[in-house]
Design an enzyme around this catalytic site. Structure first.
Site, PDB file in Angstrom:
ATOM      1  NE  ARG A  79      -4.473  -0.729  -0.005  1.00 20.98           N
ATOM      2  CZ  ARG A  79      -4.593  -1.900  -1.010  1.00 20.98           C
ATOM      3  NH1 ARG A  79      -3.683  -2.129  -1.680  1.00 20.98           N
ATOM      4  NH2 ARG A  79      -5.897  -2.739  -1.076  1.00 20.98           N
ATOM      5  CG  HIS A  96      -3.194  -0.001  -6.837  1.00 23.90           C
ATOM      6  ND1 HIS A  96      -3.563   0.508  -5.712  1.00 23.90           N
ATOM      7  CD2 HIS A  96      -3.468  -1.568  -6.674  1.00 23.90           C
ATOM      8  CE1 HIS A  96      -3.849  -0.269  -4.715  1.00 23.90           C
ATOM      9  NE2 HIS A  96      -3.821  -1.608  -5.282  1.00 23.90           N
TER      10      HIS A  96
HETATM   11  P1  NDP Z   1      -2.710 -11.155   4.279  1.00 19.24           P
HETATM   12  O1  NDP Z   1      -3.632 -10.832   4.986  1.00 19.24           O
HETATM   13  O2  NDP Z   1      -3.054 -12.624   3.788  1.00 19.24           O
HETATM   14  O3  NDP Z   1      -1.115 -11.148   4.730  1.00 19.24           O
HETATM   15  C1  NDP Z   1      -0.624 -10.159   5.361  1.00 19.24           C
HETATM   16  C2  NDP Z   1       0.691 -10.314   6.008  1.00 19.24           C
HETATM   17  O4  NDP Z   1       1.309  -9.120   6.415  1.00 19.24           O
HETATM   18  C3  NDP Z   1       0.663 -11.461   6.794  1.00 19.24           C
HETATM   19  O5  NDP Z   1       1.776 -12.368   6.756  1.00 19.24           O
HETATM   20  C4  NDP Z   1       1.025 -10.677   8.174  1.00 19.24           C
HETATM   21  O6  NDP Z   1       1.580 -11.278   9.252  1.00 19.24           O
HETATM   22  C5  NDP Z   1       1.706  -9.459   7.674  1.00 19.24           C
HETATM   23  N1  NDP Z   1       1.731  -8.608   8.772  1.00 19.24           N
HETATM   24  C6  NDP Z   1       0.522  -7.676   8.964  1.00 19.24           C
HETATM   25  N2  NDP Z   1       0.829  -6.628   9.628  1.00 19.24           N
HETATM   26  C7  NDP Z   1       2.385  -6.794  10.167  1.00 19.24           C
HETATM   27  C8  NDP Z   1       3.032  -6.208  11.006  1.00 19.24           C
HETATM   28  N3  NDP Z   1       2.957  -5.068  11.637  1.00 19.24           N
HETATM   29  N4  NDP Z   1       4.467  -6.656  11.056  1.00 19.24           N
HETATM   30  C9  NDP Z   1       4.731  -7.773  10.182  1.00 19.24           C
HETATM   31  N5  NDP Z   1       3.873  -8.585   9.468  1.00 19.24           N
HETATM   32  C10 NDP Z   1       2.603  -7.801   9.490  1.00 19.24           C
HETATM   33  O7  NDP Z   1      -2.609 -10.284   2.666  1.00 19.24           O
HETATM   34  P2  NDP Z   1      -2.352 -10.738   1.234  1.00 19.24           P
HETATM   35  O8  NDP Z   1      -1.229 -11.501   1.315  1.00 19.24           O
HETATM   36  O9  NDP Z   1      -3.766 -11.356   0.500  1.00 19.24           O
HETATM   37  O10 NDP Z   1      -2.316  -9.168   0.901  1.00 19.24           O
HETATM   38  C11 NDP Z   1      -1.209  -8.376   1.527  1.00 19.24           C
HETATM   39  C12 NDP Z   1      -1.476  -6.947   0.813  1.00 19.24           C
HETATM   40  O11 NDP Z   1      -1.078  -6.863  -0.351  1.00 19.24           O
HETATM   41  C13 NDP Z   1      -2.860  -6.693   0.952  1.00 19.24           C
HETATM   42  O12 NDP Z   1      -3.267  -6.064   2.019  1.00 19.24           O
HETATM   43  C14 NDP Z   1      -2.888  -5.282  -0.205  1.00 19.24           C
HETATM   44  O13 NDP Z   1      -2.638  -4.270   0.685  1.00 19.24           O
HETATM   45  C15 NDP Z   1      -1.614  -5.708  -0.941  1.00 19.24           C
HETATM   46  N6  NDP Z   1      -2.288  -6.011  -2.472  1.00 19.24           N
HETATM   47  C16 NDP Z   1      -1.791  -5.108  -3.293  1.00 19.24           C
HETATM   48  C17 NDP Z   1      -2.087  -5.617  -4.784  1.00 19.24           C
HETATM   49  C18 NDP Z   1      -1.801  -4.459  -5.678  1.00 19.24           C
HETATM   50  O14 NDP Z   1      -2.211  -4.519  -6.899  1.00 19.24           O
HETATM   51  N7  NDP Z   1      -0.678  -3.852  -5.576  1.00 19.24           N
HETATM   52  C19 NDP Z   1      -3.153  -6.460  -4.857  1.00 19.24           C
HETATM   53  C20 NDP Z   1      -3.175  -7.569  -3.906  1.00 19.24           C
HETATM   54  C21 NDP Z   1      -2.887  -7.199  -2.461  1.00 19.24           C
HETATM   55  P3  NDP Z   1       0.728 -12.677   9.901  1.00 19.24           P
HETATM   56  O15 NDP Z   1       0.869 -13.618   8.761  1.00 19.24           O
HETATM   57  O16 NDP Z   1       1.551 -12.973  11.126  1.00 19.24           O
HETATM   58  O17 NDP Z   1      -0.715 -12.460  10.161  1.00 19.24           O
HETATM   59  C1  OXD Z   2      -5.702  -4.670  -3.623  1.00 21.44           C
HETATM   60  C2  OXD Z   2      -6.199  -5.500  -4.590  1.00 21.44           C
HETATM   61  O1  OXD Z   2      -5.903  -5.104  -2.327  1.00 21.44           O
HETATM   62  O2  OXD Z   2      -6.250  -4.884  -5.765  1.00 21.44           O
HETATM   63  O3  OXD Z   2      -4.985  -3.566  -3.768  1.00 21.44           O
HETATM   64  O4  OXD Z   2      -6.735  -6.562  -4.312  1.00 21.44           O
END
Ligand code: NDP
Ligand code: OXD
Length: 315
Positions: free
Chosen positions: A230, A278
Site C-alpha cells: 500500500r 496499482h
Molecule cells: P494477508 O492478510 O494474507 O497477509 C498479510 C501479511 O502481512 C501477513 O503475513 C501478516 O502477518 C503480515 N503483517 C501484517 N501486519 C504486520 C506487521 N505489523 N508486522 C509484520 N507483518 C505484518 O494479505 P495478502 O497477502 O492477501 O495481501 C497483502 C497486501 O497486499 C494487501 O493487504 C494489499 O494491501 C496488498 N495487495 C496489493 C495489490 C496490488 O495490486 N498492488 C493486490 C493485492 C494485494 P501474519 O501472517 O503474522 O498475520
Molecule cells: C488490492 C487489490 O488490495 O487490488 O490492492 O486487491
C-alpha cells in the site's frame, strides 16, 4: 432472496456488475449510484473503495465482501457497521501479484533498466551478472500473497527470507517475525519486496531509517525496494532521499499515498524509479464472482465467511 448491492469505484465497475449478476442465480444485484435511496432490500454489499458512510445507510446489512485483498479503505470508514467483512483471497489474484513480484525482482537483478538505457544509446556493453543464488531477497508480509511470492522466488534460486507478524515455517524460505526480527531480516536483504497490508503498525514503515538497514554490499550491487503493498507504507520523500544518497540503487512502486500519482510527483521522472499504476494484481471479476456468491450462500446457511478481516489486527 435478499439482494446484493455492488459499489465499485474504478474501471472494473461494469465488469463486476455483469459477473455478479451472471453468478447470482436470479438473486437481485443492485448497482449503487449516488441517487439510490431504498437500500432496505440489501443484505450483502460487494465493494471496492465504496464512499464513506454508504454501508451505514444499509439498514439490513448482514455482511460485506471486499472485492480486493486490502481492506484498509473500508476499515478507515468511521461509520463502518459492525458486520463481518471478507476480503478477496484467491489463486487468480495471488498468481497475478506473484507474476508482478517475480518480474520486478528479475528486472532489478538482471539490471534491465541499465540495458534499456544502453539500447536507447545503441551501446553494446555487457555487465557482470550474479547468479540468483548469490542474491538475497526479503519479502515483508508472508500472508496469502507474500508466502506464495516468496516460494516462487526461492524456486528461481534466490536466497529468500520473509518477515511477518507471527512466526511462520515455509519450506525454502528463512523466516523472521515481529519488531524483534526486523533488523536481522533487513540486514540480510538486498531486494526488499513489500506485501504488507496498511495498518496502524505498517503506515510509513518504508522510511529512510529502515531502508538504511538493508544490505548494500551483496551480489546485487546495491539495495532495491519493490512496494506492491500500500502507498501509505512508503514515505515518498524518504524514498527519493534513499535513492539520491545511494541507500537504494532502484525501486519499483505500484502503490502510492495518493492514487493516481500526481503528475508533478518527482517520482515519475527519477531515473531509478519504475512506476506502475496499482496494477500488480487486479482480481478477475469473472473468476471471483462465483466465489462471492458461494460465500454469501454459505453465510446464509450459518457458516462463517472465509478470509474474514480481523478488525483488531486491522487486516
Ligand atoms: P494477508 O492478510 O494474507 O497477509 C498479510 C501479511 O502481512 C501477513 O503475513 C501478516 O502477518 C503480515 N503483517 C501484517 N501486519 C504486520 C506487521 N505489523 N508486522 C509484520 N507483518 C505484518 O494479505 P495478502 O497477502 O492477501 O495481501 C497483502 C497486501 O497486499 C494487501 O493487504 C494489499 O494491501 C496488498 N495487495 C496489493 C495489490 C496490488 O495490486 N498492488 C493486490 C493485492 C494485494 P501474519 O501472517 O503474522 O498475520
Ligand atoms: C488490492 C487489490 O488490495 O487490488 O490492492 O486487491
Amino acid at each position: 432472496m435478499s439482494a446484493i448491492l455492488i459499489a465499485v469505484e474504478g474501471p472494473q465497475a461494469g465488469d463486476w456488475l455483469a459477473a455478479l449478476r451472471d453468478s447470482a442465480k436470479g438473486r437481485e444485484v443492485l448497482a449503487w449510484s449516488a441517487g439510490a435511496d431504498d437500500l432496505s432490500r440489501v443484505s450483502f454489499a460487494c465493494v471496492w473503495l465504496p464512499p464513506r458512510g454508504l454501508l451505514a445507510r444499509i439498514p439490513n446489512l448482514k455482511a460485506v465482501i471486499n472485492l480486493g485483498a486490502g481492506a484498509d479503505h473500508l476499515l478507515a470508514d468511521p461509520d463502518l457497521p459492525d458486520v463481518p467483512i471478507a476480503r478477496a483471497a484467491h489463486a487468480d489474484l495471488t498468481m497475478r501479484v506473484t507474476e508482478y513480484v517475480v518480474l520486478h525482482v528479475l528486472m532489478h537483478h538482471r539490471r534491465q533498466r541499465l540495458y534499456d538505457g544502453q539500447q536507447r544509446e545503441r551501446s553494446w556493453r555487457v555487465h557482470d551478472q550474479p547468479a540468483a543464488s548469490e542474491v538475497a531477497v526479503g519479502v515483508m508480509g508472508l500472508g496469502v500473497i507474500g508466502a506464495h511470492a516468496a516460494v516462487a522466488l526461492a524456486g528461481l534460486g534466490f536466497k529468500v527470507a520473509g518477515w511477518s507478524r507471527s512466526p511462520k515455517t515455509i519450506s525454502g524460505v528463512e523466516t523472521f517475525h515481529g519488531p524483534a526480527g526486523l533488523d536481522a531480516f533487513l540486514a540480510r536483504t538486498e531486494i526488499l519486496v513489500c506485501l504488507l497490508p496498511r495498518t496502524r503498525d505498517t503506515e510509513g514503515i518504508l522510511n529512510l531509517a529502515l531502508l538504511r538497514k538493508l544490505k548494500r554490499d551483496g551480489a546485487a550491487g546495491g539495495a532495491f525496494l519493490i512496494n506492491a503493498g500500500r502507498g501509505a507504507l512508503q514515505v515518498d520523500a524518504e524514498i527519493l532521499a534513499a535513492l539520491d544518497e545511494g541507500t537504494l540503487a532502484g525501486t519499483t512502486l505500484d502503490v502510492f499515498q495518493n492514487e493516481p500519482l500526481r503528475v508533478d510527483s518527482p517520482l515519475w521522472s527519477h531515473p531509478k524509479v519504475t512506476i506502475t499504476p496499482h496494477n500488480a494484481g487486479d482480481i478477475s471479476p469473472r473468476v471471483f464472482a462465483p466465489h462471492v456468491i458461494a460465500q454469501i450462500e454459505r453465510f446464509e446457511r450459518g457458516l462463517p465467511l472465509d478470509n474474514r478481516i480481523d478488525r483488531t489486527k486491522g487486516y
